[in-house]
Motif scaffolding. Sequence first.
Motif, PDB file in Angstrom:
ATOM      1  N   VAL A  66       1.011  -1.176   0.014  1.00 37.26           N
ATOM      2  CA  VAL A  66      -0.054   0.021  -0.055  1.00 37.26           C
ATOM      3  C   VAL A  66       0.800   1.237   0.001  1.00 37.26           C
ATOM      4  N   ILE A  67       2.003   1.330   0.687  1.00 38.42           N
ATOM      5  CA  ILE A  67       2.929   2.223   0.697  1.00 38.42           C
ATOM      6  C   ILE A  67       3.554   2.721  -0.606  1.00 38.42           C
ATOM      7  N   ASP A  68       3.813   1.540  -1.290  1.00 34.86           N
ATOM      8  CA  ASP A  68       4.405   1.527  -2.851  1.00 34.86           C
ATOM      9  C   ASP A  68       3.304   2.127  -3.660  1.00 34.86           C
ATOM     10  N   HIS A  69       2.084   2.204  -3.464  1.00 30.59           N
ATOM     11  CA  HIS A  69       0.964   2.490  -4.378  1.00 30.59           C
ATOM     12  C   HIS A  69       1.053   3.992  -3.926  1.00 30.59           C
ATOM     13  N   LEU A  70       0.889   4.502  -2.763  1.00 33.40           N
ATOM     14  CA  LEU A  70       0.944   5.896  -2.446  1.00 33.40           C
ATOM     15  C   LEU A  70       2.374   6.419  -3.004  1.00 33.40           C
ATOM     16  N   ASP A  71       3.391   5.838  -3.001  1.00 35.02           N
ATOM     17  CA  ASP A  71       4.805   6.376  -3.400  1.00 35.02           C
ATOM     18  C   ASP A  71       4.295   6.700  -5.021  1.00 35.02           C
ATOM     19  N   ILE A  72       4.073   5.721  -5.749  1.00 33.95           N
ATOM     20  CA  ILE A  72       3.452   5.835  -7.057  1.00 33.95           C
ATOM     21  C   ILE A  72       2.574   6.997  -7.345  1.00 33.95           C
ATOM     22  N   SER A  73       1.601   7.257  -6.421  1.00 33.11           N
ATOM     23  CA  SER A  73       0.752   8.214  -6.637  1.00 33.11           C
ATOM     24  C   SER A  73       1.126   9.489  -6.474  1.00 33.11           C
ATOM     25  N   LEU A  74       2.139   9.776  -5.839  1.00 35.91           N
ATOM     26  CA  LEU A  74       2.756  11.072  -5.308  1.00 35.91           C
ATOM     27  C   LEU A  74       3.956  11.505  -6.497  1.00 35.91           C
ATOM     28  N   ARG A  75       4.041  10.590  -7.305  1.00 34.84           N
ATOM     29  CA  ARG A  75       5.073  10.760  -8.464  1.00 34.84           C
ATOM     30  C   ARG A  75       4.389  11.164  -9.805  1.00 34.84           C
ATOM     31  N   ARG A  76       4.522  12.348 -10.601  1.00 33.29           N
ATOM     32  CA  ARG A  76       3.833  12.689 -11.542  1.00 33.29           C
ATOM     33  C   ARG A  76       4.711  12.850 -12.902  1.00 33.29           C
TER      34      ARG A  76
END
Length: 76
Positions: A66-76
């Motif tokens: 889930v933390i990895d998913h958040l990490d991806i969501s914060l990178r554009r």
Amino acid sequence: MDTSQNNIVTLFQQLGLESSESAIKDFCKRHYLPKEVLLEDAPFWTPAQRAFLKESLNADAQWAEVIDHLDISLRR
């Protein structure tokens, strides 16, 4: 045994952040991580949030995906 469901909502709750769908979307819109900054080193975390993220990732804990998913969501 912990049978709770780990997802983005429960991660935000664990971090002490507003966890509604709109709040999560707003958080991801307002925060950006450059490629060279680790998620746990982002300047917007409190020391406790940073420690939780770092410990969870280092231990490959149940939160890691889930933390990895958040990490991806914060990178554009």
